[in-house]
Design an enzyme around this catalytic site. Sequence first.
Site, PDB file in Angstrom:
ATOM      1  N   LYS A   1      25.397  -1.194  26.266  1.00  0.00           N
ATOM      2  CA  LYS A   1      26.277  -0.344  27.159  1.00  0.00           C
ATOM      3  C   LYS A   1      25.565  -0.175  28.425  1.00  0.00           C
ATOM      4  CE  LYS A   1      27.556   3.048  24.479  1.00  0.00           C
ATOM      5  NZ  LYS A   1      26.313   2.919  23.321  1.00  0.00           N
TER       6      LYS A   1
ATOM      7  N   ARG B   1      22.169   8.361  14.575  1.00  0.00           N
ATOM      8  CA  ARG B   1      23.120   8.107  15.859  1.00  0.00           C
ATOM      9  C   ARG B   1      24.148   7.211  15.231  1.00  0.00           C
ATOM     10  NH1 ARG B   1      18.940   5.927  19.818  1.00  0.00           N
ATOM     11  NH2 ARG B   1      20.678   5.619  21.039  1.00  0.00           N
TER      12      ARG B   1
ATOM     13  N   ARG C   1      13.212  -1.496  22.370  1.00  0.00           N
ATOM     14  CA  ARG C   1      13.528  -1.194  23.769  1.00  0.00           C
ATOM     15  C   ARG C   1      12.792  -0.288  24.406  1.00  0.00           C
ATOM     16  NH1 ARG C   1      19.571   1.321  24.452  1.00  0.00           N
ATOM     17  NH2 ARG C   1      18.869   3.093  23.093  1.00  0.00           N
TER      18      ARG C   1
ATOM     19  N   ARG D   1      12.146   5.443  24.480  1.00  0.00           N
ATOM     20  CA  ARG D   1      13.001   6.890  24.301  1.00  0.00           C
ATOM     21  C   ARG D   1      12.562   7.364  22.944  1.00  0.00           C
ATOM     22  NH1 ARG D   1      19.431   5.419  25.483  1.00  0.00           N
ATOM     23  NH2 ARG D   1      19.459   7.002  23.869  1.00  0.00           N
TER      24      ARG D   1
ATOM     25  N   ARG E   1      32.628  10.565  23.777  1.00  0.00           N
ATOM     26  CA  ARG E   1      32.230  10.133  22.368  1.00  0.00           C
ATOM     27  C   ARG E   1      32.801  10.896  21.040  1.00  0.00           C
ATOM     28  NH1 ARG E   1      26.450   9.014  24.328  1.00  0.00           N
ATOM     29  NH2 ARG E   1      25.506   7.895  22.848  1.00  0.00           N
TER      30      ARG E   1
HETATM   31  P1  AMP Z   1      22.641   7.480  25.067  1.00  0.00           P
HETATM   32  O1  AMP Z   1      21.847   7.314  26.087  1.00  0.00           O
HETATM   33  O2  AMP Z   1      24.249   7.406  25.466  1.00  0.00           O
HETATM   34  O3  AMP Z   1      22.425   6.395  23.905  1.00  0.00           O
HETATM   35  O4  AMP Z   1      22.878   9.100  24.430  1.00  0.00           O
HETATM   36  C1  AMP Z   1      21.594   9.559  23.875  1.00  0.00           C
HETATM   37  C2  AMP Z   1      21.810  10.745  23.195  1.00  0.00           C
HETATM   38  O5  AMP Z   1      22.315  11.741  24.078  1.00  0.00           O
HETATM   39  C3  AMP Z   1      22.997  10.724  22.083  1.00  0.00           C
HETATM   40  O6  AMP Z   1      22.494  10.221  20.801  1.00  0.00           O
HETATM   41  C4  AMP Z   1      23.310  12.100  22.040  1.00  0.00           C
HETATM   42  O7  AMP Z   1      22.569  13.045  21.260  1.00  0.00           O
HETATM   43  C5  AMP Z   1      23.367  12.546  23.711  1.00  0.00           C
HETATM   44  N1  AMP Z   1      24.463  12.197  24.167  1.00  0.00           N
HETATM   45  C6  AMP Z   1      24.671  11.519  25.384  1.00  0.00           C
HETATM   46  N2  AMP Z   1      25.882  11.375  25.676  1.00  0.00           N
HETATM   47  C7  AMP Z   1      26.659  12.425  25.104  1.00  0.00           C
HETATM   48  C8  AMP Z   1      28.125  12.614  24.815  1.00  0.00           C
HETATM   49  N3  AMP Z   1      29.084  12.013  25.602  1.00  0.00           N
HETATM   50  N4  AMP Z   1      28.219  13.557  23.824  1.00  0.00           N
HETATM   51  C9  AMP Z   1      27.441  14.199  23.126  1.00  0.00           C
HETATM   52  N5  AMP Z   1      26.213  13.591  23.174  1.00  0.00           N
HETATM   53  C10 AMP Z   1      25.788  12.880  24.135  1.00  0.00           C
END
Ligand code: AMP
Length: 216
Positions: free
Chosen positions: A13, A171, A127, A160, A88
């Site tokens: 994404k 996750r 990554r 990360r 989410r």
């Molecule tokens: P991402 O970078 O989108 O993979 O998000 C990494 C982490 O950030 C996720 O595993 C959550 O802990 C947190 N996170 C990011 N976006 C959201 C969201 N919309 N709602 C809740 N947690 C989020």
Amino acid sequence: MNVILFGPPGAGKGTQAKRLTTTLGSPQISTGDMMRAERAAGTELGKKFDHYMSQGLLVPDELSLALLEQRLSAPDAAKGAIFDGYPRTLQQAQALDSLLQKQGRKIDLVISMEVPLDEMILRVVERRNCESCGHIYHLRYNPPPSPTTCGVCGGRLVQRKDDTEEVVRKRHEEYLAKTAPLLSHYTQQGIVKTISGLGSLDEVETRIKTALGQPA
Ligand code: AMP
């Protein structure tokens, strides 16, 4: 145009959202990136985010919504946005609908990117992200010129904290339990297009452009 890139962690994404910003002329809105920036700045809010993120858990809805509201009101997002990692949960989807509705906008398309779990784990653990410009690499599929240096800006490449196999599995569980079910919210509106997230970055980008009705 307001587009959601939807899919499990590691679906691509973030990488594809960055590419789409040029095609659509709209910004990427990634709540994950915003949370990481807050965490890196060492703010109180950043510490709260870290508590959930480091365990692979979703951050509570009220915290992510505050970030989203702030970002959506910025002038560059006035005409459209590419949502990456938001919404989410069903509550987030409803909150996004009503925020957009207040501005006379709506979600036009949800592109659901499908990737099997074993591929997802492989992608995520290898990554690497540039801590300066945010460019995303994969050590095998999209390798940087050096494993530690960004080819775009020369910044340092980092892994990360939540890109370990153990956290990625958590996750994924969160995705299945809380995020995947909300797709039906958009399916009911007839605005979901599903694509395979497998293949080269260019191949996936072509599928996304086709879904958007853009020239490939
Ligand atoms: P991402 O970078 O989108 O993979 O998000 C990494 C982490 O950030 C996720 O595993 C959550 O802990 C947190 N996170 C990011 N976006 C959201 C969201 N919309 N709602 C809740 N947690 C989020």
